[in-house]
Design a protein around this motif. Structure first.
Motif, PDB file in Angstrom:
ATOM      1  N   VAL A  39       0.854  -1.195   0.000  1.00  0.00           N
ATOM      2  CA  VAL A  39       0.000   0.000   0.000  1.00  0.00           C
ATOM      3  C   VAL A  39       0.880   1.232   0.000  1.00  0.00           C
ATOM      4  CG1 VAL A  39      -1.858  -1.155   1.271  1.00  0.00           C
ATOM      5  CG2 VAL A  39      -0.096   0.096   2.524  1.00  0.00           C
ATOM      6  N   ILE A  40       0.314   2.340  -0.435  1.00  0.00           N
ATOM      7  CA  ILE A  40       1.079   3.593  -0.422  1.00  0.00           C
ATOM      8  C   ILE A  40       0.311   4.629   0.392  1.00  0.00           C
ATOM      9  CG2 ILE A  40       0.150   4.331  -2.681  1.00  0.00           C
ATOM     10  CD1 ILE A  40       3.033   5.607  -3.078  1.00  0.00           C
ATOM     11  N   TYR A  41       1.033   5.280   1.301  1.00  0.00           N
ATOM     12  CA  TYR A  41       0.422   6.321   2.136  1.00  0.00           C
ATOM     13  C   TYR A  41       0.453   7.646   1.372  1.00  0.00           C
ATOM     14  CZ  TYR A  41       0.636   3.051   6.036  1.00  0.00           C
ATOM     15  OH  TYR A  41       0.460   1.972   6.855  1.00  0.00           O
ATOM     16  N   LYS A  42      -0.261   8.628   1.928  1.00  0.00           N
ATOM     17  CA  LYS A  42      -0.375   9.907   1.216  1.00  0.00           C
ATOM     18  C   LYS A  42       0.984  10.575   0.983  1.00  0.00           C
ATOM     19  CE  LYS A  42      -4.974  11.625   1.980  1.00  0.00           C
ATOM     20  NZ  LYS A  42      -5.801  12.540   2.745  1.00  0.00           N
ATOM     21  N   GLU A  46       5.691   3.494   1.200  1.00  0.00           N
ATOM     22  CA  GLU A  46       5.121   2.208   0.782  1.00  0.00           C
ATOM     23  C   GLU A  46       5.392   1.163   1.846  1.00  0.00           C
ATOM     24  OE1 GLU A  46       6.047   0.627  -3.075  1.00  0.00           O
ATOM     25  OE2 GLU A  46       5.952   2.630  -3.955  1.00  0.00           O
ATOM     26  N   LEU A  47       4.370   0.419   2.203  1.00  0.00           N
ATOM     27  CA  LEU A  47       4.551  -0.644   3.191  1.00  0.00           C
ATOM     28  C   LEU A  47       3.783  -1.870   2.743  1.00  0.00           C
ATOM     29  CD1 LEU A  47       4.089   1.018   6.711  1.00  0.00           C
ATOM     30  CD2 LEU A  47       6.201   0.307   5.649  1.00  0.00           C
ATOM     31  N   PRO A 124       1.588  14.705  11.695  1.00  0.00           N
ATOM     32  CA  PRO A 124       1.697  14.630  10.247  1.00  0.00           C
ATOM     33  C   PRO A 124       1.254  13.270   9.734  1.00  0.00           C
ATOM     34  CG  PRO A 124       3.807  14.229  11.263  1.00  0.00           C
ATOM     35  CD  PRO A 124       2.860  14.488  12.363  1.00  0.00           C
ATOM     36  N   SER A 125       1.178  13.168   8.435  1.00  0.00           N
ATOM     37  CA  SER A 125       0.924  11.852   7.876  1.00  0.00           C
ATOM     38  C   SER A 125       2.142  10.995   8.195  1.00  0.00           C
ATOM     39  CB  SER A 125       0.686  11.960   6.383  1.00  0.00           C
ATOM     40  OG  SER A 125       1.787  12.554   5.786  1.00  0.00           O
ATOM     41  N   PRO A 126       2.029   9.659   8.049  1.00  0.00           N
ATOM     42  CA  PRO A 126       3.094   8.786   8.542  1.00  0.00           C
ATOM     43  C   PRO A 126       4.482   9.159   8.047  1.00  0.00           C
ATOM     44  CG  PRO A 126       1.265   7.523   7.731  1.00  0.00           C
ATOM     45  CD  PRO A 126       0.985   8.938   7.392  1.00  0.00           C
TER      46      PRO A 126
END
Ligand SMILES: NC(=O)C1=CN([C@@H]2O[C@H](COP(=O)(O)OP(=O)(O)OC[C@H]3O[C@@H](n4cnc5c(N)ncnc54)[C@H](OP(=O)(O)O)[C@@H]3O)[C@@H](O)[C@H]2O)C=CC1
Ligand SMILES: CC(C)CCC[C@@H](C)[C@H]1CC=C2C3=C(CC[C@@]21C)[C@@]1(C)CC[C@H](O)C(C)(C)[C@@H]1CC3
Length: 551
Positions: A39-42, A46-47, A124-126
């Motif tokens: 998956v990709i965060y904003k 990528e994790l 913040p976002s991750p």
């Protein structure tokens, strides 16, 4: 073949590894072999996530809306930490900048609390973390290595305990005399020894469940639940000491422990193995949210060794906590005491030697301190993160009582007179080590339990994306593991009374360096995964791991 639940390109909520926080992510791909979604965060991170760490965005928002409606105002305070809300807010600041800017500096507790809250509001976002540390399937070679490791340790650890017990008791325990003469097979098993071990464990279990002492809360689990633990370890060691004293008065010969050390160790090993089989079987049926991250490879041997269930309990009886803190730990002191009596008997002494007294007192202090501060164990790695399997069951029940007593066991047959200056120097070393160990462990424990404790307001901290902060001053600002340094100094003070004639009484020191260096690097990767760039920031600020300016 089971259908893929989330499709490529779909927007879903992904759990940030090691936390309860969910962020909006886009599904990039699904690997049917590893059953992991990339998956990709904003922010571009990528994790790889398991299916249970993903929720559909619609269901998630509906659930978090209904939950926040039913929350009391007191609980609503923490709403800013809810993932849904976090994703709606965005910040142009990078995580590292927030972390750096928010290092709190000698602020009064009330202000510090506000500052902490502020940093949570603007979370913040991750954090961007490098993919080498990401939560992904280990390469095949790594898996083979880990599996082979489990087989190796499973055979090596019990063999090593037997070797130590037989070798150290030789007239000349030099390693040049390897291999030691093996006793006949029937000498390993003794029904009476087994009965004593069962009695001891049952006695400790009885003391553990008595409704005496504090009920302490563990750290929050993934589910947010906090388990309760009966922390009456100090009571247990005091009652045990009284019972042993009465039994001695009634004519009990404790030197039996010395003469049947091998049989007692084998009996305990059998019990630890049975317990591990039980733990493995029950972990197969345990609900997902009660499992630890490791120990789920699908390989029976590896999972049996590592352990999979985080907090296996029979009703309120916590097996991991009990095994780590009671039979082995208190048994360690009982064995040391028995060795002192055996030394007097073998060497015709009126009192134990100075070396034996030092070893006994030092290790007794260590155990009593651990039991007095029993609550602190709830913030250690074993209790918070590790599954309970053979490694810990064996470690707690066999390894601790039968190898940590090696110095006392050695001294029974190998006296080592100490001069007064040597004795004084060793005592000072022990006290310095103990001071560092106790102060640093208590500081972290107090901070983890109540980060806004006014008594800790002078400490600087770094906020992290999980909502927890990292101490960056005080003991944890000097080195990254001050508690390990104190522990190592104490270990040195335990071996020095045995002198330098043989290597075996130094076994604990050597093993402990390896154990703590390994634990430190395991903890480093775990914290790096949990805290991302806030951890990097911490490591930049606190450069050394265990020994200031050296390592
Ligand atoms: N005698 C023996 O055989 C052994 C003794 N020990 C002793 O047991 C004790 C516990 O050891 P162990 O569980 O390995 O490790 P620690 O008690 O050091 O726990 C490590 C955890 O502490 C937290 N932490 C790390 N750095 C910081 C920081 N700067 N600020 C706040 N929290 C931080 C992290 O957890 P989080 O952020 O999730 O809270 C990390 O995962 C030690 O004193 C050790 O010496 C350990 C092993 C064997
Ligand atoms: C068998 C393996 C090679 C190694 C197993 C490791 C275990 C023996 C240790 C892991 C962490 C431990 C701790 C203590 C004892 C040894 C084990 C179980 C501890 C209870 C000793 C007393 C201390 O005061 C403590 C801080 C409470 C320790 C916590 C960690």
């Amino acid at each position: 073949m089971p259908a893929v639940k989330y499709q490529k390109g779909e927007k879903v909520m992904g759990r940030w590894p090691g936390s309860n926080l969910y962020y909006e992510v886009k599904v990039l791909s699904f690997d049917s072999m590893s059953q992991l979604y990339t998956v990709i965060y904003k922010d571009g991170t990528e994790l790889e996530l398991k299916e249970q760490d993903i929720k559909s965005a619609a269901g998630f928002q509906a659930r978090s809306r209904s939950r926040s409606r039913s929350r009391s105002p007191g609980r609503r305070r923490s709403r800013s930490r809810s993932p849904a809300r976090t994703t709606r807010r965005s910040s142009s600041r990078t995580a590292a900048a927030v972390a750096a800017a928010a290092i709190t500096d000698s602020v009064p507790s009330s202000r510090r609390e506000t500052r902490l809250k502020d940093t949570l509001e603007v979370r913040p976002s991750p954090l961007v973390i490098s993919t080498s540390h990401s939560y992904k399937l280990k390469p095949l070679l790594m898996c083979i290595f880990l599996l082979a490791g489990a087989y190796f340790w499973l055979l090596f650890l019990p063999a090593w305990v037997l070797f130590l017990i037989i070798q150290v008791n030789l007239e000349d325990p030099s390693l040049a005399n390897f291999p030691p003469p093996l006793p006949p097979l029937e000498a390993f098993l003794d029904a009476q020894a087994l009965a004593f071990v069962i009695l001891w464990i049952a006695f400790q279990a009885m003391l553990y469940i008595l409704p005496v002492g504090k009920l302490s809360e563990g750290m929050p689990l993934m589910s947010g639940e906090r388990l309760k633990y009966r922390t009456n370890g100090f009571f247990a060691i005091v009652v045990s000491a009284v019972v042993v004293a009465v039994a001695l008065h009634q004519g009990l010969d404790l030197t039996y422990i010395h003469s049947h050390f091998l049989q007692l160790a084998v009996a305990t090993f059998l019990i630890a193995t049975l317990l591990s089989v039980y733990l493995y079987v029950r972990s197969r049926y345990a609900p997902q949210e009660q499992l630890a991250l490791g120990g789920n490879s699908g390989n029976v041997v590896y999972d049996f060794f590592k352990g999979h269930e985080l907090n296996p309990r029979i009703k309120d009886f916590d097996l991991k906590f009990f095994c780590e803190m009671r039979p082995g730990l208190i048994g360690w002191c009982l064995i040391n005491f028995a060795m002192a009596l055996a030394e007097m008997k073998q060497q015709n002494l009126e009192a134990p030697s100075n070396s034996m007294i030092l070893v006994n007192l030092f290790q007794l202090l260590y155990v009593v301190d651990g039991l007095w501060n029993e609550e602190a164990i709830l913030t250690t790695m074993d209790l918070m993160h590790d599954g309970f399997g053979f490694m810990l069951a064996f470690g707690d029940l066999v390894w601790v009582p039968f190898t940590y007593t090696m110095q006392a066991y050695y001294l029974v047959r190998h006296p080592n007179p100490l001069s007064f200056p040597a004795l004084t120097a060793i005592v000072i070393l022990k006290l310095v080590g103990f001071y560092i160990f106790r102060k640093s462990n208590s500081e972290k424990n107090a901070f983890r339990r109540n980060p806004s404790d006014p008594k800790l307001s002078y400490l600087k901290t770094i906020p992290t994306a999980t909502g927890k902060s990292l101490l960056v001053s005080g003991w944890w600002g000097v080195i990254r593991h001050p508690n390990y340094l104190g522990d190592l100094l104490m270990a040195l003070a335990w071996s020095l009374p045995c002198g330098f004639s043989h290597l075996l009484p130094w076994y604990y020191m050597i093993y402990f360096i390896i154990l703590l260096v390994h634990r430190d690097s395991r903890d480093m990767s775990e914290c790096r995964r949990k805290y991302g760039s806030a951890w990097d920031e911490y490591c930049r600020t606190v450069r050394y791991r265990i020994i200031p300016c050296v390592y």
